[in-house]
Design a protein around this motif. Structure first.
Motif, PDB file in Angstrom:
ATOM      1  N   TYR A 171       6.685  31.115   5.221  1.00 45.87           N
ATOM      2  CA  TYR A 171       7.426  30.194   4.267  1.00 45.87           C
ATOM      3  C   TYR A 171       7.506  31.124   2.802  1.00 45.87           C
ATOM      4  O   TYR A 171       8.699  30.919   2.111  1.00 45.87           O
ATOM      5  CB  TYR A 171       6.872  29.129   3.921  1.00 45.87           C
ATOM      6  N   LEU A 172       6.377  31.642   2.396  1.00 43.10           N
ATOM      7  CA  LEU A 172       6.431  32.412   1.307  1.00 43.10           C
ATOM      8  C   LEU A 172       7.513  33.430   1.269  1.00 43.10           C
ATOM      9  O   LEU A 172       8.006  33.916   0.221  1.00 43.10           O
ATOM     10  CB  LEU A 172       5.038  32.782   0.923  1.00 43.10           C
ATOM     11  N   PHE A 173       7.348  34.094   2.370  1.00 39.70           N
ATOM     12  CA  PHE A 173       8.308  35.356   2.517  1.00 39.70           C
ATOM     13  C   PHE A 173       9.832  34.889   2.460  1.00 39.70           C
ATOM     14  O   PHE A 173      10.739  35.330   2.031  1.00 39.70           O
ATOM     15  CB  PHE A 173       8.135  36.035   3.878  1.00 39.70           C
ATOM     16  N   VAL A 174      10.199  33.608   3.039  1.00 37.31           N
ATOM     17  CA  VAL A 174      11.490  33.111   3.098  1.00 37.31           C
ATOM     18  C   VAL A 174      11.955  32.708   1.552  1.00 37.31           C
ATOM     19  O   VAL A 174      12.995  32.868   1.085  1.00 37.31           O
ATOM     20  CB  VAL A 174      11.570  31.845   3.858  1.00 37.31           C
ATOM     21  N   VAL A 175      11.020  32.072   0.800  1.00 38.05           N
ATOM     22  CA  VAL A 175      11.082  31.820  -0.760  1.00 38.05           C
ATOM     23  C   VAL A 175      11.348  32.982  -1.556  1.00 38.05           C
ATOM     24  O   VAL A 175      12.250  33.096  -2.330  1.00 38.05           O
ATOM     25  CB  VAL A 175       9.891  30.903  -1.280  1.00 38.05           C
ATOM     26  N   VAL A 176      10.443  33.999  -1.063  1.00 37.75           N
ATOM     27  CA  VAL A 176      10.869  35.395  -2.010  1.00 37.75           C
ATOM     28  C   VAL A 176      12.222  35.848  -1.672  1.00 37.75           C
ATOM     29  O   VAL A 176      13.302  36.481  -2.578  1.00 37.75           O
ATOM     30  CB  VAL A 176       9.669  36.360  -1.586  1.00 37.75           C
ATOM     31  N   ALA A 177      12.635  35.936  -0.194  1.00 38.34           N
ATOM     32  CA  ALA A 177      13.882  36.448  -0.017  1.00 38.34           C
ATOM     33  C   ALA A 177      15.192  35.650  -0.526  1.00 38.34           C
ATOM     34  O   ALA A 177      16.166  36.511  -0.986  1.00 38.34           O
ATOM     35  CB  ALA A 177      14.001  36.341   1.788  1.00 38.34           C
ATOM     36  N   VAL A 178      14.836  34.359  -0.514  1.00 35.36           N
ATOM     37  CA  VAL A 178      16.162  33.461  -0.879  1.00 35.36           C
ATOM     38  C   VAL A 178      16.285  33.789  -2.630  1.00 35.36           C
ATOM     39  O   VAL A 178      17.300  34.112  -2.930  1.00 35.36           O
ATOM     40  CB  VAL A 178      15.825  32.196  -0.593  1.00 35.36           C
TER      41      VAL A 178
END
Length: 254
Positions: A171-178
């Motif tokens: 989830y943290l990687f998704v937030v960083v990517a978005v």
């Protein structure tokens, strides 16, 4: 008075010939030259049509798939992905962090090189998320965890902490990517600080993914341990360079 006989008419050399084809129907002007075939040459005949291999292509593909299934290629590929897809995801996302740091460097790289580094950074991020999705699919398909544990952090029945760290890292990687994809929305000063804080979450996600990968499954092999060690060294170097650059910018501003 004598009358002289009529004389023969004298042709007018300067008279213009009348328009139209001369008698006989031959058009005026030079005749077109005809190309003669070289001596000893024969007229070329059209090549005979060769039989096409396209009808046999589906049969060849089916035969190849049958041989691969007989040799157990699918099972071996699944076993490799079960053990290595998560490692590939972590390595790709670690390289994403390092190339993201290189894309912000202004001391050694020019604008063209920074654009190239940004392209590599985004490409590695896409590859990392592809490996991450493959890792989740294999783990659920093999029955190592459930779909609920993948979607909800710390919901796994057997190892809630270790599996939950992996879910939280995803989830943290998704937030960083978005937030990285919509960086233009954080153009103001206050939003820029928020964007940096969210983007620094990549380090937290990386640490959680590292602990998850080392302790949530079976004992790691040598190449897996070496890959994790390289990830640790790369992330540590990236963090040190980022902190040094931030301190240098503060000193220059003061």
């Amino acid at each position: 008075m004598s009358v002289s006989p009529p004389s023969s008419p004298v042709p007018d050399l300067f008279a213009v010939p009348p328009a139209g084809p001369p008698p006989g129907g031959v058009p005026p002007g030079p005749l077109p030259r005809r190309r003669l075939a070289p001596i000893g040459s024969r007229p070329r005949s059209r090549p005979a049509s060769r039989p096409s291999a396209r009808p046999a292509l589906p049969a060849a593909i089916l035969l190849l798939l049958a041989v691969a299934a007989r040799a157990g290629v699918a099972q071996r590929t699944r076993e490799f992905l079960d053990f290595g897809a998560g490692v590939l995801a972590l390595v790709s996302l670690t390289a994403t962090v390092m190339w993201g740091l290189a894309a912000t460097d202004r001391m050694l790289l020019g604008s063209a090189h920074r654009l190239l580094a940004q392209g590599v950074h985004r490409g590695l991020a896409v590859a990392g998320f592809g490996f991450l999705g493959l890792h989740l699919w294999v783990k659920v398909a093999e029955g190592h965890t459930s779909g609920t544990a993948v979607a909800v952090p710390f919901a796994d029945a057997g190892r809630p902490l270790l599996i939950g760290l992996g879910t939280l890292a995803g989830y943290l990687f998704v937030v960083v990517a978005v937030t990285g994809a919509v960086r233009s929305a954080f153009a103001s000063v206050g939003r820029s600080r928020a964007w940096r804080a969210l983007h620094m979450g990549a380090y937290v996600a990386w640490g959680a993914a590292l602990v998850h990968g080392l302790y949530s499954g079976r004992a790691a092999r040598g190449w897996v341990t070496a890959s994790y060690a390289l990830c640790v060294a790369g992330a540590a170097a990236a963090l040190v360079l980022r902190l040094r650059r931030a301190r240098r910018e503060r000193g220059g501003g003061a």
